[in-house]
Design an enzyme around this catalytic site. Structure first.
Site, mmCIF file in Angstrom:
data_model
loop_
_atom_site.group_PDB
_atom_site.id
_atom_site.type_symbol
_atom_site.label_atom_id
_atom_site.label_comp_id
_atom_site.label_asym_id
_atom_site.label_seq_id
_atom_site.Cartn_x
_atom_site.Cartn_y
_atom_site.Cartn_z
ATOM 1 N N THR A 93 4.086 7.778 -2.636
ATOM 2 C CA THR A 93 3.700 9.357 -3.128
ATOM 3 C C THR A 93 3.098 10.017 -1.776
ATOM 4 O O THR A 93 3.585 11.272 -1.796
ATOM 5 C CB THR A 93 2.727 9.184 -4.244
ATOM 6 O OG1 THR A 93 3.277 8.534 -5.402
ATOM 7 C CG2 THR A 93 2.340 10.494 -4.601
ATOM 8 N N THR A 146 9.542 -6.579 -4.578
ATOM 9 C CA THR A 146 8.382 -7.014 -5.138
ATOM 10 C C THR A 146 8.485 -6.816 -6.849
ATOM 11 O O THR A 146 8.947 -5.987 -7.154
ATOM 12 C CB THR A 146 7.016 -6.480 -4.790
ATOM 13 O OG1 THR A 146 6.889 -5.142 -5.025
ATOM 14 C CG2 THR A 146 7.052 -6.748 -3.155
ATOM 15 N N GLU A 150 -6.402 0.549 -2.816
ATOM 16 C CA GLU A 150 -6.841 -0.639 -3.933
ATOM 17 C C GLU A 150 -8.307 -0.558 -3.867
ATOM 18 O O GLU A 150 -9.106 -0.477 -2.784
ATOM 19 C CB GLU A 150 -6.716 -1.956 -3.187
ATOM 20 C CG GLU A 150 -5.173 -2.272 -2.869
ATOM 21 C CD GLU A 150 -4.434 -2.227 -4.531
ATOM 22 O OE1 GLU A 150 -5.185 -2.716 -5.296
ATOM 23 O OE2 GLU A 150 -3.498 -1.754 -4.600
ATOM 24 N N ASP A 193 -8.123 1.863 19.541
ATOM 25 C CA ASP A 193 -8.974 2.036 20.248
ATOM 26 C C ASP A 193 -10.428 1.036 20.015
ATOM 27 O O ASP A 193 -11.501 1.091 20.655
ATOM 28 C CB ASP A 193 -9.837 3.396 20.229
ATOM 29 C CG ASP A 193 -10.314 3.603 18.958
ATOM 30 O OD1 ASP A 193 -10.059 2.813 18.159
ATOM 31 O OD2 ASP A 193 -10.989 4.805 18.681
#
Length: 299
Positions: free
Chosen positions: A95, A40, A271, A218
């Site tokens: 990270t 990317t 985000e 679930d």
């Protein structure tokens, strides 16, 4: 014999020079497993590469990066028609790697890549936020979200997941709670929350186990609300032992709504999303993912 199904790795550009990964890819190719690699560079690359993967007919799209990269690849896959949708594989190269750690994905890249290529595909849930955003691991709000988003990149590169804890201690002067109302099926809560965790997975922020009971297959999300009195246990990573604490509110819900009198920020797998109202619901069995046989997040 039928051809061996191929896989495509979508690699975060920050990890493009990883020599350990290069050797792992070469070994898989040597063993007869076709692998495409895409790196990317700019916004939109992940969606383009997922579309390319479908055209190539690959069996698995492998997210090579941290929680943000996994989120982006998972969301792009979820937007595809179910028929012919590739499975998701995971290479932990970020990270914190919170989702990969919770799933017990091997830290060694050769083992993680072998699992991504050859592991059993299992249906897992995804969470949708306000119709157009998603998360695969966790949505967090409050002080923890501010710390995660503000932690300097250089500190993260040196200390890894511990950087969030160190930066949190340095920013205790900014500690404050968010007022909000949270409701869902058979559940209602109003008050001041220091940290809110909405987990499909269990941990975020570099190893903070916010939602110890969450499972990714679930059909539900685990909600955990931490009141302002409990800031020290949160930062000391002792959350999983505090299920009976009266200042920690827990619920397991298929959907929930959060309403705040002012704008608040939620972190969706890294985000940020700001707003005054959030509707979050689980999408059962939205993806298939190649996971270890004893993955702790599977029911």
């Amino acid at each position: 014999m039928p051809p061996v199904p191929a896989s495509l790795i979508i690699l975060n550009g920050k990890s493009a020079g990883n020599e350990e990964l290069r050797q792992a890819v070469q070994q898989q190719r040597h063993d007869g497993y076709p692998l495409y690699v895409r790196v990317t560079w700019e916004h939109g690359d992940v969606h383009r590469y997922v579309e390319e993967a479908v055209k190539l007919g690959v069996q698995t799209v492998i997210a090579g990066g941290g929680d943000g990269t996994i989120n982006e690849v998972a969301c792009a896959l979820a937007l595809l028609p179910a028929k012919g949708r590739p499975s998701l594989g995971i290479l932990p190269l970020g990270t914190a790697n919170d989702f990969a750690q919770s799933c017990a994905i091997p830290a060694e890249l050769d083992k993680a890549l072998a699992l991504a290529v050859l592991g059993k595909a299992t249906d897992i849930d995804l969470a949708q936020v306000n119709q157009d955003r998603f998360f695969i691991n966790m949505a967090t709000g409050g002080f923890g979200t501010r710390i995660t988003s503000e932690t300097p990149a250089k500190l993260k590169s040196v200390l890894g997941g511990a950087s969030y804890f160190i930066h949190g201690l340095l920013r205790m002067d900014t500690l404050k709670a968010d007022s909000c109302e949270i409701r869902g099926p058979g559940f209602s809560w109003t008050g001041d929350a220091l940290v809110i965790g909405i987990g499909n997975g269990r941990q975020a922020g570099g190893g903070q186990v916010l939602c110890p009971g969450a499972l990714i297959n679930d059909g539900k999300l685990q909600l955990r609300i931490f009141a302002v009195e409990e800031w020290l246990p949160i930062l000391l990573n002792s959350l999983s032992t505090d299920t009976e604490n009266p200042h920690i509110v827990s619920a397991t819900l298929p959907w929930l709504e959060i309403i705040a009198p002012h704008e608040v920020t939620f972190n969706l797998d890294g985000e940020p999303l700001r707003g005054k109202k959030f509707r979050i619901k689980v999408l059962p069995a939205a993806l298939s993912c190649r996971l270890p046989p004893q993955c702790p997040l599977l029911a």
